[in-house]
Design a protein around this motif. Structure first.
Motif, PDB file in Angstrom:
ATOM      1  N   MET A   1     -14.208 -19.546 -50.655  1.00  0.00           N
ATOM      2  CA  MET A   1     -15.673 -19.101 -50.598  1.00  0.00           C
ATOM      3  C   MET A   1     -15.606 -17.849 -51.119  1.00  0.00           C
ATOM      4  N   ALA A   2     -16.045 -17.595 -52.417  1.00  0.00           N
ATOM      5  CA  ALA A   2     -16.128 -16.155 -53.129  1.00  0.00           C
ATOM      6  C   ALA A   2     -17.365 -15.275 -52.548  1.00  0.00           C
ATOM      7  N   GLU A   3     -18.339 -15.954 -51.993  1.00  0.00           N
ATOM      8  CA  GLU A   3     -19.537 -15.187 -51.516  1.00  0.00           C
ATOM      9  C   GLU A   3     -20.125 -15.832 -50.132  1.00  0.00           C
ATOM     10  N   PHE A   4     -20.817 -15.213 -49.328  1.00  0.00           N
ATOM     11  CA  PHE A   4     -21.532 -15.516 -48.397  1.00  0.00           C
ATOM     12  C   PHE A   4     -23.031 -15.324 -48.259  1.00  0.00           C
ATOM     13  N   ASN A   5     -23.644 -16.462 -48.006  1.00  0.00           N
ATOM     14  CA  ASN A   5     -25.166 -16.685 -48.308  1.00  0.00           C
ATOM     15  C   ASN A   5     -25.645 -16.683 -46.844  1.00  0.00           C
ATOM     16  N   ASN A   6     -26.871 -16.084 -46.755  1.00  0.00           N
ATOM     17  CA  ASN A   6     -27.867 -16.111 -45.369  1.00  0.00           C
ATOM     18  C   ASN A   6     -27.085 -15.317 -44.468  1.00  0.00           C
ATOM     19  N   VAL A   7     -26.610 -14.307 -44.498  1.00  0.00           N
ATOM     20  CA  VAL A   7     -25.788 -13.699 -43.391  1.00  0.00           C
ATOM     21  C   VAL A   7     -26.676 -12.301 -43.174  1.00  0.00           C
ATOM     22  N   THR A   8     -26.264 -11.778 -42.108  1.00  0.00           N
ATOM     23  CA  THR A   8     -26.585 -10.158 -41.896  1.00  0.00           C
ATOM     24  C   THR A   8     -25.346  -9.230 -41.831  1.00  0.00           C
ATOM     25  N   VAL A   9     -25.612  -8.241 -42.724  1.00  0.00           N
ATOM     26  CA  VAL A   9     -24.300  -7.239 -42.690  1.00  0.00           C
ATOM     27  C   VAL A   9     -24.562  -6.064 -41.888  1.00  0.00           C
ATOM     28  N   THR A  10     -23.653  -5.773 -41.213  1.00  0.00           N
ATOM     29  CA  THR A  10     -23.787  -4.349 -40.427  1.00  0.00           C
ATOM     30  C   THR A  10     -23.506  -3.239 -41.335  1.00  0.00           C
ATOM     31  N   LYS A  11     -24.341  -2.211 -41.445  1.00  0.00           N
ATOM     32  CA  LYS A  11     -24.183  -1.268 -42.421  1.00  0.00           C
ATOM     33  C   LYS A  11     -23.264  -0.408 -42.090  1.00  0.00           C
ATOM     34  N   ALA A  12     -22.979   0.180 -40.847  1.00  0.00           N
ATOM     35  CA  ALA A  12     -21.977   1.014 -40.502  1.00  0.00           C
ATOM     36  C   ALA A  12     -20.727   0.570 -40.382  1.00  0.00           C
ATOM     37  N   ALA A  13     -19.785   1.099 -41.144  1.00  0.00           N
ATOM     38  CA  ALA A  13     -18.418   0.729 -41.126  1.00  0.00           C
ATOM     39  C   ALA A  13     -17.855   0.877 -39.800  1.00  0.00           C
ATOM     40  N   SER A  14     -16.783  -0.022 -39.472  1.00  0.00           N
ATOM     41  CA  SER A  14     -15.768   0.298 -38.412  1.00  0.00           C
ATOM     42  C   SER A  14     -14.599   1.067 -38.936  1.00  0.00           C
ATOM     43  N   VAL A  15     -14.361   2.239 -38.499  1.00  0.00           N
ATOM     44  CA  VAL A  15     -13.259   3.101 -39.101  1.00  0.00           C
ATOM     45  C   VAL A  15     -12.100   3.191 -38.292  1.00  0.00           C
ATOM     46  N   TYR A  16     -10.983   2.838 -38.669  1.00  0.00           N
ATOM     47  CA  TYR A  16      -9.665   2.679 -37.873  1.00  0.00           C
ATOM     48  C   TYR A  16      -8.515   3.729 -38.562  1.00  0.00           C
TER      49      TYR A  16
END
Length: 106
Positions: A1-16
């Motif tokens: 699957m090259a793309e995801f449709n109808n999703v919510t993306v959390t703007k803030a990144a998790s940084v490790y």
């Protein structure tokens, strides 16, 4: 699957690892989620809560999975599973673009 449709993306990144690994959460309508991330060249140890499917979208790394003693080389287009409640190691040889799917424990 090259793309995801109808999703919510959390703007803030998790940084490790002092910014060497970052990811963003993608949540699907059914509540399931994945993370999309970037891993800089380096050595990392991760712990899991859920079973995970790690897909390497670009780059190359060596992995040491739980209960194994042999490192495996994984490259773009390949993937691997990690059991829930375990630890694994990654040696990123190049910049890694990855997708991590969190799977219901069986």
């Amino acid at each position: 699957m090259a793309e995801f449709n109808n999703v919510t993306v959390t703007k803030a990144a998790s940084v490790y690892f002092d910014g060497m690994v970052t990811s963003r959460k993608v949540t699907f309508a059914d509540g399931s989620f994945k993370t999309l991330g970037i891993m800089q060249v380096g050595d990392y140890k991760f712990a899991t809560k859920e079973k995970e499917l790690m897909e390497i979208l670009a780059g190359e790394c060596d992995i040491l999975l739980p209960e194994t003693e042999q490192w495996q080389t994984i490259g773009a287009g390949e993937s691997f599973y990690v059991p829930a409640h375990s630890k694994f190691e990654i040696k990123a040889k190049t910049l890694i673009d990855y997708c991590c799917s969190y799977l219901a424990s069986e």
